[in-house]
Design an enzyme around this catalytic site. Sequence first.
Site, PDB file in Angstrom:
ATOM      1  N   LYS A 136       0.834  -1.201   0.000  1.00  0.00           N
ATOM      2  CA  LYS A 136       0.000   0.000   0.000  1.00  0.00           C
ATOM      3  C   LYS A 136       0.872   1.255   0.000  1.00  0.00           C
ATOM      4  O   LYS A 136       1.751   1.406   0.856  1.00  0.00           O
ATOM      5  CB  LYS A 136      -0.907   0.027   1.232  1.00  0.00           C
ATOM      6  CG  LYS A 136      -1.958  -1.060   1.262  1.00  0.00           C
ATOM      7  CD  LYS A 136      -2.806  -0.928   2.512  1.00  0.00           C
ATOM      8  CE  LYS A 136      -3.836  -2.037   2.619  1.00  0.00           C
ATOM      9  NZ  LYS A 136      -4.638  -1.919   3.856  1.00  0.00           N
ATOM     10  N   HIS A 166      -5.812   2.946   1.195  1.00  0.00           N
ATOM     11  CA  HIS A 166      -6.538   1.993   2.024  1.00  0.00           C
ATOM     12  C   HIS A 166      -7.434   1.139   1.135  1.00  0.00           C
ATOM     13  O   HIS A 166      -7.825   1.548   0.041  1.00  0.00           O
ATOM     14  CB  HIS A 166      -7.391   2.713   3.079  1.00  0.00           C
ATOM     15  CG  HIS A 166      -6.594   3.549   4.021  1.00  0.00           C
ATOM     16  ND1 HIS A 166      -5.995   3.043   5.157  1.00  0.00           N
ATOM     17  CD2 HIS A 166      -6.278   4.876   3.991  1.00  0.00           C
ATOM     18  CE1 HIS A 166      -5.348   3.997   5.791  1.00  0.00           C
ATOM     19  NE2 HIS A 166      -5.512   5.121   5.108  1.00  0.00           N
ATOM     20  N   HIS A 167      -7.745  -0.043   1.631  1.00  0.00           N
ATOM     21  CA  HIS A 167      -8.605  -0.959   0.887  1.00  0.00           C
ATOM     22  C   HIS A 167     -10.060  -0.687   1.222  1.00  0.00           C
ATOM     23  O   HIS A 167     -10.435  -0.618   2.396  1.00  0.00           O
ATOM     24  CB  HIS A 167      -8.245  -2.412   1.212  1.00  0.00           C
ATOM     25  CG  HIS A 167      -9.013  -3.411   0.391  1.00  0.00           C
ATOM     26  ND1 HIS A 167      -8.599  -3.819  -0.861  1.00  0.00           N
ATOM     27  CD2 HIS A 167     -10.174  -4.071   0.642  1.00  0.00           C
ATOM     28  CE1 HIS A 167      -9.455  -4.691  -1.343  1.00  0.00           C
ATOM     29  NE2 HIS A 167     -10.426  -4.866  -0.453  1.00  0.00           N
ATOM     30  N   CYS A 168     -10.872  -0.529   0.196  1.00  0.00           N
ATOM     31  CA  CYS A 168     -12.304  -0.302   0.373  1.00  0.00           C
ATOM     32  C   CYS A 168     -13.027  -1.638   0.217  1.00  0.00           C
ATOM     33  O   CYS A 168     -12.943  -2.275  -0.842  1.00  0.00           O
ATOM     34  CB  CYS A 168     -12.826   0.710  -0.642  1.00  0.00           C
ATOM     35  SG  CYS A 168     -14.616   0.969  -0.555  1.00  0.00           S
ATOM     36  N   CYS A 200     -15.887  -1.323  -2.618  1.00  0.00           N
ATOM     37  CA  CYS A 200     -15.404  -1.328  -4.007  1.00  0.00           C
ATOM     38  C   CYS A 200     -14.452  -2.493  -4.275  1.00  0.00           C
ATOM     39  O   CYS A 200     -14.171  -2.799  -5.438  1.00  0.00           O
ATOM     40  CB  CYS A 200     -14.695  -0.016  -4.325  1.00  0.00           C
ATOM     41  SG  CYS A 200     -15.746   1.450  -4.199  1.00  0.00           S
ATOM     42  N   CYS A 260      -7.934  -1.203  -3.597  1.00  0.00           N
ATOM     43  CA  CYS A 260      -7.166  -0.256  -2.801  1.00  0.00           C
ATOM     44  C   CYS A 260      -7.271   1.114  -3.451  1.00  0.00           C
ATOM     45  O   CYS A 260      -6.955   1.266  -4.646  1.00  0.00           O
ATOM     46  CB  CYS A 260      -5.703  -0.700  -2.700  1.00  0.00           C
ATOM     47  SG  CYS A 260      -5.438  -2.060  -1.549  1.00  0.00           S
ATOM     48  N   HIS A 286     -15.987   5.914   1.855  1.00  0.00           N
ATOM     49  CA  HIS A 286     -16.927   5.429   0.834  1.00  0.00           C
ATOM     50  C   HIS A 286     -18.265   6.105   1.076  1.00  0.00           C
ATOM     51  O   HIS A 286     -18.881   5.923   2.133  1.00  0.00           O
ATOM     52  CB  HIS A 286     -17.062   3.908   0.886  1.00  0.00           C
ATOM     53  CG  HIS A 286     -17.933   3.361  -0.207  1.00  0.00           C
ATOM     54  ND1 HIS A 286     -17.437   3.016  -1.453  1.00  0.00           N
ATOM     55  CD2 HIS A 286     -19.272   3.120  -0.254  1.00  0.00           C
ATOM     56  CE1 HIS A 286     -18.417   2.578  -2.217  1.00  0.00           C
ATOM     57  NE2 HIS A 286     -19.546   2.636  -1.511  1.00  0.00           N
ATOM     58  N   CYS A 287     -18.703   6.877   0.109  1.00  0.00           N
ATOM     59  CA  CYS A 287     -19.909   7.686   0.273  1.00  0.00           C
ATOM     60  C   CYS A 287     -21.110   6.972  -0.341  1.00  0.00           C
ATOM     61  O   CYS A 287     -21.141   6.738  -1.559  1.00  0.00           O
ATOM     62  CB  CYS A 287     -19.715   9.056  -0.388  1.00  0.00           C
ATOM     63  SG  CYS A 287     -21.131  10.162  -0.187  1.00  0.00           S
TER      64      CYS A 287
END
Length: 302
Positions: free
Chosen positions: A72, A77-79, A82, A85, A92-93
């Site tokens: 990374k 950062h990993h979502c 989704c 990364c 996340h909106c």
Amino acid sequence: MFVWSYGKTIFTSPATPSNEFCLSKADKEQYEKEERPESQQEILRRAAKDLPIYTTTASRAIRYCDRCQLIKPDRCHHCSACDVCVLKMDHHCPWVNNCVGFSNYKFFLLFLMYSLLYCLFVAATVLQYFIKFWTNELPDTHAKFHVLFLFFVAAMFFISILSLFSYHCWLVGKNRSTIETFRAPTFRNGPDKNGFSLGCSKNLREVFGDEKKYWLLPIFTSLGDGCNFPTRLVIMDPEQLGVSSQNEPAKNSVANQSFPTRPLSESQNRLLSSDCQWVETGPEEENVKSGAKKHIIVSLES
């Protein structure tokens, strides 16, 4: 402008790390075969030796994503929504069904600003009819309930968006993301929420770009590539770093790890080019400095 900003926020794909942060095939096979975390970290340190990485985990380990199988970059950062990364991930909106990060953070800020102005415009234009409704000067029709509903909705959205927009303006001034506010990034000297802050003016330019004429347009003008960010650590006096490492013996083993000494493109960074320059010292000069320090210590003991 509101619709344009909203569309750009929704349809701009989250920026992901480049291929240089992926492990080679040989390193990946060796990493998967190793069962000890110490051996895995040694493989990651060797792979991250030439990468522009300053931050680590809280336990001083290389930040590695097992899901995406890559090292990374800073602020990445990993979502889980989704499943990628995201570079400089903020959050996340669900309102835009997308990750807000490096590629669309400016669009998200403009979306909040134009939403705020839109709600203010609607509330201001309906205010006169709202006043007439309470003074019984409005004709007794079904439209008066529509006016009442429209004013309350616009006012409530204005208040909620104002708080969110003010919070993100504060984040831009501090050069932080929402994640970094709750979990400070860990540098060599420990966690530091202001590690990426370069001053309010430069923090603003990092998000909106150098040319002010494009600041209010939903056009991507953010500085950098999302993988490499200037930090306050590179401006710090190296002598201070040496003194702090001597005063804290417990951190000496961490300082000796093979983390990269500076970003690869630091000399080309416009945010720091006017403030500092890199000073490369040869091994002979370092020996002279270390010899001088030893001499001073001996004289004090005698």
